[in-house]
Design an enzyme around this catalytic site. Structure first.
Site, PDB file in Angstrom:
ATOM      1  N   HIS A 293       0.440   9.871 -31.803  1.00 17.91           N
ATOM      2  CA  HIS A 293       1.761  10.324 -31.373  1.00 17.91           C
ATOM      3  C   HIS A 293       2.852   9.275 -31.540  1.00 17.91           C
ATOM      4  O   HIS A 293       3.974   9.597 -31.959  1.00 17.91           O
ATOM      5  CB  HIS A 293       1.691  10.759 -29.905  1.00 17.91           C
ATOM      6  CG  HIS A 293       2.988  11.256 -29.356  1.00 17.91           C
ATOM      7  ND1 HIS A 293       3.613  12.397 -29.820  1.00 17.91           N
ATOM      8  CD2 HIS A 293       3.797  10.759 -28.380  1.00 17.91           C
ATOM      9  CE1 HIS A 293       4.739  12.596 -29.150  1.00 17.91           C
ATOM     10  NE2 HIS A 293       4.878  11.609 -28.276  1.00 17.91           N
TER      11      HIS A 293
ATOM     12  N   TYR B   5      11.998  16.363 -18.113  1.00 16.02           N
ATOM     13  CA  TYR B   5      11.031  17.460 -18.002  1.00 16.02           C
ATOM     14  C   TYR B   5      11.445  18.432 -16.894  1.00 16.02           C
ATOM     15  O   TYR B   5      11.242  19.640 -17.019  1.00 16.02           O
ATOM     16  CB  TYR B   5       9.644  16.902 -17.695  1.00 16.02           C
ATOM     17  CG  TYR B   5       9.063  16.043 -18.783  1.00 16.02           C
ATOM     18  CD1 TYR B   5       8.316  16.604 -19.817  1.00 16.02           C
ATOM     19  CD2 TYR B   5       9.241  14.660 -18.783  1.00 16.02           C
ATOM     20  CE1 TYR B   5       7.771  15.812 -20.821  1.00 16.02           C
ATOM     21  CE2 TYR B   5       8.706  13.862 -19.774  1.00 16.02           C
ATOM     22  CZ  TYR B   5       7.970  14.445 -20.790  1.00 16.02           C
ATOM     23  OH  TYR B   5       7.435  13.654 -21.789  1.00 16.02           O
TER      24      TYR B   5
ATOM     25  N   ASP C  84       9.696  12.302 -30.037  1.00 18.57           N
ATOM     26  CA  ASP C  84       9.271  12.788 -28.734  1.00 18.57           C
ATOM     27  C   ASP C  84      10.458  13.442 -28.017  1.00 18.57           C
ATOM     28  O   ASP C  84      11.102  14.313 -28.588  1.00 18.57           O
ATOM     29  CB  ASP C  84       8.655  11.625 -27.935  1.00 18.57           C
ATOM     30  CG  ASP C  84       7.976  12.043 -26.642  1.00 18.57           C
ATOM     31  OD1 ASP C  84       6.867  12.585 -26.707  1.00 18.57           O
ATOM     32  OD2 ASP C  84       8.582  11.844 -25.573  1.00 18.57           O
TER      33      ASP C  84
ATOM     34  N   TYR D  84       0.489  18.401 -18.489  1.00 20.45           N
ATOM     35  CA  TYR D  84       1.301  17.264 -18.028  1.00 20.45           C
ATOM     36  C   TYR D  84       2.740  17.646 -17.710  1.00 20.45           C
ATOM     37  O   TYR D  84       3.312  17.156 -16.735  1.00 20.45           O
ATOM     38  CB  TYR D  84       1.230  16.111 -19.026  1.00 20.45           C
ATOM     39  CG  TYR D  84       2.056  16.251 -20.278  1.00 20.45           C
ATOM     40  CD1 TYR D  84       3.176  15.462 -20.489  1.00 20.45           C
ATOM     41  CD2 TYR D  84       1.694  17.151 -21.283  1.00 20.45           C
ATOM     42  CE1 TYR D  84       3.934  15.560 -21.652  1.00 20.45           C
ATOM     43  CE2 TYR D  84       2.439  17.268 -22.443  1.00 20.45           C
ATOM     44  CZ  TYR D  84       3.559  16.471 -22.621  1.00 20.45           C
ATOM     45  OH  TYR D  84       4.298  16.592 -23.776  1.00 20.45           O
TER      46      TYR D  84
END
Length: 328
Positions: free
Chosen positions: A307, A242, A112, A161
């Site tokens: 995931h 992010y 990830d 997201y």
């Protein structure tokens, strides 16, 4: 050291000294452990704990398994500004850790956001990575024509997201309203393929009348560990990764078009939310991935797996890691 102590509270001092002593002992153990180093990097919303199975498996085979909390997670420091979470900052943290361990190179295993940081580490400092086993997120070359957040909005809309994570404080408040443990449970157990959307109304799709049943690979104790740490720390540190996406795009302009010169094995779940995002599967299978990562040795797609692959299929992933790195 005295800033957090209450006046005339010897118990506070004793507790602090005991904590520091434990930390010193852990540091000594970390440095004196033997065997080739395997560095594990976690993603969002996880912690070092996501590698609990692999740590035991690789350690039992003679490797020195190291799984830090990344900057802003768990027990680390968490600067408030997203500018402190650039790829240069995080890779700098990792280089400092590798130096501290006293080794020239590590085997890298990442998932990830950890996988994204892993690609940056391989791009900036390939001399420090012997081989890289990457889970879930393939290397995506920099698009010089468009910043990533703008591109995501155009492709998937404002509710995508990563776009919803951009404004400081907003998603944190929504998580607080929904409940930390419930949000973590929803994310960790989610198996819907494709780009995740977080609508303004009930963004995480949590319905008290329809409680989530934990899968066999995630126990209540596991969930409690995550929830306790995030309740103490909050989510801002992880979300700032992010929020630094566009900053990373600016900082990596000199590497536009660069290829990665590290041996790589890529493993992904068939139902992974990244792999099933439009365009990713085609990029991985059509040769685009291999073009940018010429030392890509193998691609494994695990059927029926989501995931959080290293937890869902912990034994299989441990075997993939060992089979791959034992060749070196």
């Amino acid at each position: 050291m005295s800033a957090g102590l209450s006046p005339n509270r010897s118990s506070d001092l004793s507790a602090l000294l005991m904590a520091e002593e434990r930390s010193d002992l852990m540091s000594q153990e970390l440095r004196k452990a033997e065997g080739p180093v395997v560095l594990f990097l976690h993603g969002f919303p996880e912690l070092w704990y996501t590698w609990r199975h692999q740590i035991l498996a690789l350690s039992s085979l003679g490797y020195h398994a190291v799984a830090p909390d990344l900057r802003g997670y768990g027990d680390t420091e968490a600067p408030a500004s997203s500018s402190s979470y650039s790829c240069l900052h995080i890779v700098g943290d990792l280089i400092a850790l590798i130096d501290y361990l006293g080794v020239e190179q590590v085997f890298l295993v990442a998932h990830d956001w950890g996988a994204v940081i892993g690609w940056y580490l391989c791009l900036f400092r390939p001399d420090r990575v012997k081989a890289y086993l990457c889970l879930s997120v393939p290397y995506m070359p920099r698009n010089p024509e468009m910043k990533p957040v703008e591109g995501m909005k155009l492709a998937f809309g404002e509710d995508y997201y990563m776009c919803r994570f951009q404004e400081p404080g907003v998603i944190e408040e929504e998580i607080s309203r929904a409940g930390t443990a419930e949000v973590l449970k929803k994310i960790l157990t989610g198996r819907r393929p494709g780009p995740p959307l977080l609508p303004k109304e009930n963004p995480f799709g949590i319905y008290p009348e329809n409680p989530i049943t934990l899968p066999s690979w995630l126990t209540e104790a596991d969930l409690s560990f995550y929830a306790t740490k995030y309740s103490q720390k909050g989510f801002t540190g992880g979300l700032n990764f992010y929020r630094a996406l566009d900053l990373n795009w600016e900082l990596t302009a000199p590497w536009t078009g660069a290829t990665l010169k590290v041996p790589v094995k890529f493993v992904v779940g068939e139902l992974d939310l990244v792999y099933t995002t439009p365009g990713i599967k085609e990029f991985v299978s059509s040769g685009g991935f291999k073009h940018h990562v010429p030392l890509l040795e193998d691609i494994v797609v695990m059927e029926g797996v989501g995931h959080f692959i290293n937890q869902e299929k912990s034994e299989e992933i441990s075997n993939h890691i060992y089979d791959y790195i034992s060749k070196y």
